[in-house]
Design an enzyme around this catalytic site. Structure first.
Site, mmCIF file in Angstrom:
data_model
loop_
_atom_site.group_PDB
_atom_site.id
_atom_site.type_symbol
_atom_site.label_atom_id
_atom_site.label_comp_id
_atom_site.label_asym_id
_atom_site.label_seq_id
_atom_site.Cartn_x
_atom_site.Cartn_y
_atom_site.Cartn_z
ATOM 1 N N ASN A 122 0.841 -1.272 -0.039
ATOM 2 C CA ASN A 122 -0.078 -0.079 0.021
ATOM 3 C C ASN A 122 0.939 1.330 -0.167
ATOM 4 O OD1 ASN A 122 -3.186 -0.356 0.124
ATOM 5 N ND2 ASN A 122 -2.201 -2.130 1.543
ATOM 6 N N HIS A 150 -8.300 -1.533 6.004
ATOM 7 C CA HIS A 150 -8.528 -2.613 6.626
ATOM 8 C C HIS A 150 -9.023 -3.580 5.619
ATOM 9 C CE1 HIS A 150 -8.932 -5.373 9.961
ATOM 10 N NE2 HIS A 150 -10.155 -5.822 9.454
ATOM 11 N N ARG A 191 -0.179 -1.770 15.044
ATOM 12 C CA ARG A 191 -0.436 -1.461 16.442
ATOM 13 C C ARG A 191 -1.362 -0.552 16.733
ATOM 14 N NH1 ARG A 191 3.800 -2.187 19.293
ATOM 15 N NH2 ARG A 191 5.090 -3.423 18.195
HETATM 16 C C1 GRF Z 1 -3.229 -4.606 4.168
HETATM 17 O O1 GRF Z 1 -3.979 -5.655 3.743
HETATM 18 C C2 GRF Z 1 -4.125 -3.668 4.803
HETATM 19 O O2 GRF Z 1 -5.482 -3.662 4.568
HETATM 20 C C3 GRF Z 1 -3.806 -4.198 6.308
HETATM 21 O O3 GRF Z 1 -2.591 -4.608 6.194
HETATM 22 C C4 GRF Z 1 -2.222 -5.052 4.989
HETATM 23 C C5 GRF Z 1 -0.820 -4.433 4.477
HETATM 24 O O4 GRF Z 1 -0.276 -4.945 3.508
HETATM 25 N N1 GRF Z 1 -3.884 -2.974 7.155
HETATM 26 P P1 GRF Z 1 0.921 -4.020 2.854
HETATM 27 O O5 GRF Z 1 1.787 -4.108 3.841
HETATM 28 O O6 GRF Z 1 0.557 -2.803 2.575
HETATM 29 O O7 GRF Z 1 1.185 -5.087 1.662
#
Ligand code: GRF
Length: 196
Positions: free
Chosen positions: A14, A109, A91
């Site tokens: 992300n 999420h 966290r």
């Molecule tokens: C994602 O699926 C997000 O929704 C959740 O943690 C994951 C993080 O993935 N909170 P990345 O590290 O961005 O690949």
């Protein structure tokens, strides 16, 4: 241009999607800092590659959350960070950061909240044999995935889905949704709009 900090603990896909959107000029922001509580996490390599500064720390080296959040806050203030984007930061945000950035912290999420909050939302959805799950972007409060919802997108669960295949489809949605929702929020702030 919004000065943001991304908080992450893991792979950082992300983080990458947000940085790509900035480079493609579909998101008017600058990632001025990555905050990472896992010094070996792959997201740090992504930050180095992208030329983004990072602050990484071992939470266990601090006596309390207040202590490490005070240090994080110092790092944020030194860079005039306006907005915090949680992207796989594993966290809860504590009172030190909430007091300073209330209404300016968002999280993504991998479920349709309030369904399947907390850890392993994808595993929880499969375990429950749900027909649909998805993605939620929400404001952050002191609870676990409980803040006001900003945007959601459904992802259908197929009978043959494994954790890997479902995660792939969910993450594809995340990478498109998160930068778009951030830009919408920043646009609304410009005209004096939304709050949590
Ligand atoms: C994602 O699926 C997000 O929704 C959740 O943690 C994951 C993080 O993935 N909170 P990345 O590290 O961005 O690949």
């Amino acid at each position: 241009m919004k000065k943001i900090a991304v908080f992450a603990s893991g792979s950082g896909s992300n983080f990458q999607a947000i940085n790509d959107a900035i480079n493609e000029k579909s998101l008017d922001a600058e990632i001025s800092l990555l905050v990472c509580d896992k010094p070996g996490a792959y997201v740090i390599e992504r930050a180095e590659e992208a030329g983004v500064e990072y602050f990484t720390f071992f939470p266990k080296q601090y006596e309390t959350k207040v202590e490490f959040e005070t240090e994080i806050l110092k790092q944020l203030k030194a860079r005039d960070i306006e907005f915090i984007v949680l992207a796989g930061y594993m966290r809860l945000i504590g009172c030190t950061l909430l007091a300073e950035y209330d209404g300016r912290i968002v999280n993504i999420h991998p479920s349709l909240l309030p369904a399947f909050p907390g850890k392993d939302a994808i595993g929880q959805a499969l375990e429950a044999q749900a027909g649909v799950s998805g993605v939620t972007v929400h404001y952050v409060d002191s609870g676990m995935d409980t803040g006001p919802i900003i945007a959601q997108k459904a992802v259908m669960i197929k009978k043959e889905d494994t954790r890997e295949t479902l995660q792939q489809r969910i993450q594809k949605v995340e990478h498109e949704l998160y930068p778009r929702v951030l830009q919408d929020l920043f646009n609304q702030e410009k005209v004096g709009g939304v709050q949590s």
